[in-house]
Design an enzyme around this catalytic site. Structure first.
Site, PDB file in Angstrom:
ATOM      1  N   VAL A  14       0.845  -1.203   0.000  1.00  0.00           N
ATOM      2  CA  VAL A  14       0.000   0.000   0.000  1.00  0.00           C
ATOM      3  C   VAL A  14       0.881   1.255   0.000  1.00  0.00           C
ATOM      4  CG1 VAL A  14      -1.773   1.308   1.215  1.00  0.00           C
ATOM      5  CG2 VAL A  14      -1.871  -1.189   1.224  1.00  0.00           C
ATOM      6  N   ASN A 121      -4.482  -1.387   9.479  1.00  0.00           N
ATOM      7  CA  ASN A 121      -5.653  -2.040  10.064  1.00  0.00           C
ATOM      8  C   ASN A 121      -5.378  -2.635  11.433  1.00  0.00           C
ATOM      9  OD1 ASN A 121      -7.925  -1.867   8.346  1.00  0.00           O
ATOM     10  ND2 ASN A 121      -6.903  -3.198   6.856  1.00  0.00           N
ATOM     11  N   HIS A 176     -14.421  -0.037   9.446  1.00  0.00           N
ATOM     12  CA  HIS A 176     -13.858  -0.723   8.285  1.00  0.00           C
ATOM     13  C   HIS A 176     -13.743  -2.207   8.615  1.00  0.00           C
ATOM     14  CE1 HIS A 176     -11.673  -1.263   4.641  1.00  0.00           C
ATOM     15  NE2 HIS A 176     -10.524  -1.531   5.215  1.00  0.00           N
TER      16      HIS A 176
END
Ligand code: NAD
Length: 310
Positions: A14, A121, A176
């Protein structure tokens, strides 16, 4: 005029993609940081060497420490483990809590005025870690999730109806995770509600696929996605650096809005030069409000676990 400076922490999938997409936009110099020796330097050099071909002249540098990050306008935190098949985002809590806390400490020391865009996350919980460690006001800690989840939702709607994604507007609220809330009432194609265009079972199938959009990719790739996440992070950086005042779904620290207090939850916000400029409150149906509560409860449960995790 000197370009603005954006640091991307974590030079993995990412982070590398975020740095690449940012450099290609040509309005910010990019510093890529990772603990793995050679990785940020190598990726930065490779991105820099694409400049003559693609026509950008942003500076892109890589580092294993934070000297070069000093004075960053925005910092994107992607450092942390991604999930593997069978894992939920929540399984990453302990590992990534430690990483995000240590990284945030370094960032703040070198860029006390920066705006943090959190990507690692479990997203909403990592936003809490970044906010607590930095001591920043809520305007300067925003989490990336809703833009990605909404992009997935829009992709599936466009695919189902055979229309351009550009004509699809949609919104995903909440945490999320599997409890996220894709709103059918706010999804439109050329201004027409999808509930007018699709049978209920198709809408439900699209909502369900959106909720599991991350897992669908994890199952294929055996690790989590990066192209769309990188694009989503850049959309936030751009809204901030260019003071676009765009309305985007982001994880922000609610203080009474939508009925929640001291909790990061994904809601539509206005993003501009100060980071979070405004939280947009929209009317939810009873079902949507209940689904948002379910999602916020799941975030709260995870945030409570932070206190015992180490
Ligand atoms: N918010 C979202 O929507 C979203 C989407 C995709 C991925 N993610 C999350 O983003 C994170 C990164 O995913 P990825 O696919 O890039 O993983 P990756 O494993 O490819 O990259 C993570 C990088 O972080 C680095 N890192 C670890 N500890 C560090 C530290 N203390 N300081 C600096 N760098 C450190 C690693 O060396 C690695 O290069 C994961 O937590 C993933 O779950 C979030």
């Amino acid at each position: 005029m000197a370009k603005r400076k954006v640091t991307v922490v974590g030079a993995g999938n990412v982070g590398g993609t975020t740095a690449q997409r940012l450099a290609e936009r040509n309005y910010a110099d990019v510093v890529l940081v990772d603990i793995v020796e050679g990785l940020p330097q190598g990726k930065a050099l490779d991105i820099l060497e694409s400049g003559p071909i693609l026509g950008y002249d942003s500076s892109v540098t890589g580092a294993n420490d934070y000297e070069q990050t000093a004075g960053s306008d925005v910092v994107v935190i992607t450092s942390g483990s991604p999930r593997k098949p069978g894992m939920s985002r929540d399984d990453l809590l302990k590992t990534n809590q430690n990483i995000v806390a240590s990284v945030t400490g370094e960032i703040v020391r070198h860029s006390p005025e920066t705006i943090l865009v959190v990507v690692a996350n479990p997203l909403d919980a990592m936003c809490h870690v970044a906010m607590e460690t930095s001591g920043f006001p809520r305007e300067r800690v925003v989490g990336m999730a809703g833009i990605l989840d909404t992009a997935r939702y829009r992709t599936f709607i466009a695919d189902e109806l055979g229309v351009s994604v550009r004509d699809v507007f949609a919104l995903v609220l909440g945490g999320h995770g599997d409890t996220m809330v894709p709103l059918p009432s706010m999804a439109t194609v050329g201004g027409v509600a999808i509930t007018e265009l699709l049978y209920e079972d198709r809408v439900e199938a699209i909502v369900d696929r959106t909720r599991n959009g991350g897992a669908e990719i994890v199952n294929l790739l055996k690790t989590s996605a990066w192209y769309a996440p990188g694009a989503a992070a850049v959309e936030m950086v751009e809204a901030i650096l260019k003071d676009k005042r765009k309305i985007l779904p982001c994880a922000v620290f609610l203080q009474g809005e939508y009925g929640y207090n001291d909790l990061f939850v994904g809601v539509p916000v206005k993003l501009g030069k100060n980071g979070l400029e405004q939280i947009i409150q929209i009317e939810l149906t009873e079902d949507e409000a209940a689904a948002l509560k379910h999602s916020a409860d799941a975030v709260k449960e995870l945030v409570d676990k932070l206190k015992t995790a180490a």
